[in-house]
Design an enzyme around this catalytic site. Structure first.
Site, mmCIF file in Angstrom:
data_model
loop_
_atom_site.group_PDB
_atom_site.id
_atom_site.type_symbol
_atom_site.label_atom_id
_atom_site.label_comp_id
_atom_site.label_asym_id
_atom_site.label_seq_id
_atom_site.Cartn_x
_atom_site.Cartn_y
_atom_site.Cartn_z
ATOM 1 C CG ASP A 281 63.123 72.186 49.052
ATOM 2 O OD1 ASP A 281 62.939 73.368 49.386
ATOM 3 O OD2 ASP A 281 63.215 71.833 47.858
ATOM 4 C CD GLU A 481 59.932 75.287 43.759
ATOM 5 O OE1 GLU A 481 59.455 74.274 44.294
ATOM 6 O OE2 GLU A 481 60.326 76.273 44.417
HETATM 7 C C1 BGC Z 1 58.005 80.120 48.320
HETATM 8 C C2 BGC Z 1 59.183 79.521 47.673
HETATM 9 C C3 BGC Z 1 59.093 78.080 47.826
HETATM 10 C C4 BGC Z 1 57.743 77.537 47.367
HETATM 11 C C5 BGC Z 1 57.641 76.098 47.685
HETATM 12 C C6 BGC Z 1 56.759 79.573 47.726
HETATM 13 O O1 BGC Z 1 55.641 80.153 48.310
HETATM 14 O O2 BGC Z 1 58.053 81.477 48.182
HETATM 15 O O3 BGC Z 1 60.367 79.962 48.251
HETATM 16 O O4 BGC Z 1 60.107 77.533 47.088
HETATM 17 O O5 BGC Z 1 56.696 78.217 47.940
HETATM 18 O O6 BGC Z 1 56.426 75.530 47.345
HETATM 19 C C1 BGC Z 2 62.729 74.769 46.332
HETATM 20 C C2 BGC Z 2 64.159 75.039 46.655
HETATM 21 C C3 BGC Z 2 64.302 76.434 47.195
HETATM 22 C C4 BGC Z 2 63.407 76.593 48.397
HETATM 23 C C5 BGC Z 2 63.465 77.973 49.017
HETATM 24 C C6 BGC Z 2 61.829 75.092 47.477
HETATM 25 O O1 BGC Z 2 60.489 75.017 47.092
HETATM 26 O O2 BGC Z 2 62.571 73.423 45.955
HETATM 27 O O3 BGC Z 2 64.956 74.866 45.514
HETATM 28 O O4 BGC Z 2 65.635 76.696 47.517
HETATM 29 O O5 BGC Z 2 62.079 76.347 48.027
HETATM 30 O O6 BGC Z 2 62.842 78.913 48.246
#
Ligand code: BGC
Ligand code: BGC
Length: 824
Positions: A281, A481
């Site tokens: 991830d 998230e």
């Molecule tokens: C990104 C996401 C990612 C997240 C993780 C964001 O800045 O755009 O894709 O999942 O950070 O912390």
């Molecule tokens: C998330 C994932 C996601 C990735 C890309 C991460 O922060 O946990 O689920 O696919 O970012 O955006």
């Protein structure tokens, strides 16, 4: 899945011809915000992604045509440096198309998984998978980071809406159907054929079972629960053709999944025979003990094949290469990882020149938001609605009446869509961002007007003419998230307004249908009691018309459409999550999983009985924000440690900042923070931006209980940060603080305070929010009420941190620190 001999031979031969550099490049995925097509050719990168806020030209509102152009440029770059000795390897380009290709304006936005789970209709999910795949392929991408097959067990988790159900068997069925739709059924010619999209199942393993539902934290489930609850959707997804598994940020029994070799390698790959690859991830290496942002061979050794290295790709590439050259990584592991990635590319048809021609020629941007897909999404909305109450058989309403539509979410497509829509959090969207979409109000207007009725729309419910019935639409605001994590299942403060509105309508004798938008079941007993009918609508997406389809009787007098949606999650009786016992039975549900009324009068009578208790069952907390207490970081807050290379969130026992300049340790009951002194760095409590003006007026203050372990050698500043103007990159220490309207930032120099406190003695620091206002700071968009920046060696422990109201009487003259902020 059986692998065909020719493909395997092709891949083996290809790997044999690759240089070490080319192999390492295959193991790296960079983000389009931090990599150019030229970098892709130069480093032979195997993959790119568009992260949640990444888009063509950095503009999340870029058009589908711009996405297509961007995708073409990256694909072409990967294929460019082809020589007969070193044939070019096509690129995998992934995106979080988690509820339709919803990052793209104009795409069909399907209900989030929690709504799809409530349909209990795998055939529908298969069709949605297929439509989503077509919309991803339409912009030239090959791959989505979906479906999430988490079994969410605590709705306080901000990702609950990405979960189909709390029940592993339901998740397994839904995951299977969705995979069939996205990729086609394995063993058929459709499988990964044209306009299908490679799927990812995530997050392996146990993401839905973390302590208190805190995102990315530790899952302490027993091995049996891990296997039978969180593991069983994977056991279904593999035979259904899943070729990509994304590892979870979370840990199991204290070990982060990204280095949990027994599960990634021994179980998944060896015992279960998973033939595909495991992707890490987003910058997960930063959270791995012993790793840094730029270097983490431990993940590869444990079984990660592809590093999701958005902005860290170059450092990781170089360190992996150096480690491989130095013999620190067995070549066999590298070859195996490369083989797995190439196998997936081969199976996905990426080596097939015909496929490329099809992609280039068809460019079916018309698939995006097509009428057929929207009709499908609307059907999904209808099937996902769960009727929780229907007193006096209020529903279906007569569309020929006078209908009042009220509530903050009635005409807000962004709120219908939730997170992972246009951008990561999905909280900056307006109706204009959704061409072709319909709000819930829009759908009601259509249905009522067509039948000859009248709609009056008043968000605050203050009608001009008495309605025959009211529809009130309210619920959660978008989040994604950990920003969606909560401490309890109560509704947010704005819900108080809704309740007042419901009471007013009820007092006026107007029957009310509540339409509740949420990413999870929440404690709404008071709203249930105050409503005549109550519909859980989840996060329905772009086709709000599906709601009116069930609220109103057909105008031709034919039989009304039935409510067929049934809960995939237990609905809690209090603001505490329901509890699962060892046998998997739930305790504390108001409505059990599987519940949902139909329109029959008997069903309606079932909920007409006694009102539900209005006691939330949780201590009402007067503190405005509990940042940290008793060893626990309070949701929705997170602790971040940062330095010039960025910030990392603390999700385990110990977390260094990207360069290791600041380290936070959770040693209950304290949070210990130390600055190495090699350069400056920050500790930040961050959450969701909110307006602190009223709190400041009421005398609220930032209160910290702390003890200094090592006095500061340089200066220490304490401040607040505000949400940056939309589109600004994340805060980095060393750059000016996000300013809260000030050129120099809103902070105070507290060096003397910390130097003066006896090392080892506990102290309380109270800093009224109003002090920040005296420096001229605006408090409308505070997203960090507490940030500490030290530019040299310093260490302290914090036993409690909060923003508390009533710490200062109005007119009270608690002095503000004198030294004004001069930037970070
Ligand atoms: C990104 C996401 C990612 C997240 C993780 C964001 O800045 O755009 O894709 O999942 O950070 O912390
Ligand atoms: C998330 C994932 C996601 C990735 C890309 C991460 O922060 O946990 O689920 O696919 O970012 O955006």
């Amino acid at each position: 899945m059986t692998l065909d001999v020719d493909s395997e031979r092709f891949v083996t031969q290809l790997v044999a011809r690759m240089t070490l550099e080319e192999k390492i490049g295959q193991l790296i995925q960079a983000d389009i915000a931090s990599v150019s097509p030229a970098d892709v050719s130069r480093y032979h990168l195997g993959s790119v992604l568009a992260g949640g806020n990444s888009a063509p030209g950095g503009d999340v509102r870029a058009s589908a045509a711009q996405w297509l152009t961007l995708a073409d440029a990256f694909h072409a770059a990967a294929l460019a440096p082809s020589t007969p000795d070193h044939p070019a390897v096509p690129l995998l380009f992934g995106i979080d198309a988690v509820h339709g290709n919803a990052r793209i304006p104009g795409a069909t936005v399907f209900p989030h998984n929690i709504g799809l789970g409530a349909t209990h209709d795998p055939a529908l999910l298969e069709e949605i998978g297929r439509a989503s795949a077509a919309e991803v392929a339409a912009i030239g991408l090959d791959w989505t980071f979906a479906p999430t097959i988490a079994v969410a067990r605590d709705p306080r988790w901000g990702r609950t809406y990405e979960s189909y159900s709390e029940d592993p068997h339901e998740v397994a069925d839904d995951a299977t159907a969705f995979l069939y739709g996205l990729q086609g059924r394995p063993g058929t010619a459709e499988f990964l054929g044209y306009a299908r999209t490679l799927a990812s199942v995530k997050h392996f393993l146990g993401d839905g079972g973390t302590v208190r539902g805190r995102d990315q934290f530790d899952d302490r489930a027993s091995e049996q629960t891990l296997r039978d609850v969180h593991g069983s959707p994977y056991a279904a997804a593999l035979p259904a053709g899943a070729l990509v598994v994304m590892a979870s940020y979370s840990g199991w029994q204290g070990t982060k999944m990204h280095v949990e070799r027994p599960l990634l390698t021994d179980v998944l790959k060896e015992r279960w025979g998973f033939p595909g690859f495991v992707i890490g991830d987003w910058n997960a290496q930063e959270e791995i003990p012993g790793c840094t942002r730029d270097s983490c061979r431990a993940m590869l050794s444990a079984g990660i094949d592809l590093y999701m290295a958005p902005d860290s790709w170059q450092g990781l590439y170089e360190h992996l290469l150096a480690d491989a050259r130095a013999g620190k990584i067995p070549l066999a592991r590298i070859d195996d990882a490369v083989h797995r990635i190439l196998r997936v590319k081969k199976l996905a048809g990426l080596f097939d020149p015909e496929r490329r021609v099809q992609r280039a020629r068809a460019a079916p941007l018309t698939e995006l938001g097509s009428a057929a897909h929207r009709a499908l999404a609307r059907r999904a909305v209808r099937e996902s609605l769960v009727l929780l109450k229907n007193e006096h058989s209020l529903l279906p309403l007569d569309p020929r009446g006078r209908i009042l539509v009220a509530g903050a979410a009635a005409d807000d497509i962004g709120r219908q869509c939730g997170g992972w829509t246009i951008d990561w959090q999905g909280d900056h969207n307006s109706n204009a961002d959704f061409p072709g979409a319909t709000s819930i109000l829009g759908g009601i207007r259509e249905a009522v007007t067509a039948a000859g009725g009248v709609v009056e729309y008043q968000p605050d419910g203050r009608y001009t003419e008495r309605p025959s019935a009211a529809v009130v639409v309210f619920g959660e605001r978008p989040y994604a998230e950990y920003q969606g994590d909560r401490e309890t299942l109560e509704l947010t403060p704005e819900a108080a307004n809704t309740l007042a509105l419901l009471y007013r309508l009820r007092a006026a004798g107007i029957p009310v249908v509540s339409v509740f938008l949420s990413g999870r079941p929440l404690w709404v007993n008071r709203e249930l009691n105050a409503s005549t009918a109550f519909v859980a609508a989840w996060l329905p997406g772009s086709e709000g018309g599906g709601v009116a389809d069930l609220l109103f009787a057909p105008r031709d007098g034919s039989a009304p459409r039935e409510f067929t949606g049934r809960l995939g999650f237990s609905w809690p009786r209090s603001a505490r999550p329901v509890r699962f016992d060892a046998a998997g039975d739930t305790h504390g549900a108001l409505f059990p999983r599987g519940f949902g009324l139909s329109l029959s009068p008997r069903a309606a009578a079932a909920t007409t009985a006694a009102p539900f208790t209005e006691d939330p069952g949780v201590a009402s907390n007067s503190a405005a924000a509990n940042l940290f207490q008793a060893g626990h970081v309070g949701a929705p807050w997170s602790v971040f440690v940062g330095d010039a290379d960025g910030e990392v969130r603390l999700t385990g026992a110990r977390q260094p900042s990207p360069r290791g300049l600041v380290t936070a340790r959770l040693i209950a009951p304290d949070l210990r923070v130390s600055w190495s002194g090699r350069a400056g760095g920050s500790l930040r409590f961050g959450g969701r931006a909110s307006d602190y003006t009223a709190l400041a007026r009421d005398g609220a203050a930032v209160v910290i209980r702390y003890r200094v372990d090592r006095p500061p050698r340089g200066s220490v500043r304490l401040g607040i940060l505000c949400e940056a103007p939309y589109g600004t990159p994340p805060a980095l220490a060393g750059e000016p603080w996000y300013r809260c309207g000030l050129r120099d930032g809103a902070s105070f120099d507290l060096t003397r305070t910390f130097r003066a406190s006896d090392p080892g003695a506990w102290n309380t620091l109270t800093l009224p929010l109003a002090c920040f206002q005296t420096t001229g700071a605006h408090l409308e968009w505070v997203d960090s009420p507490l940030t500490l920046v030290a530019d040299d060696r310093f260490s302290l422990r914090i036993s409690e941190a909060r923003v508390a109201a009533g710490e200062r009487e109005p007119g009270d003259a608690t002095p503000c620190p004198t030294a004004r902020g001069r930037g970070g």
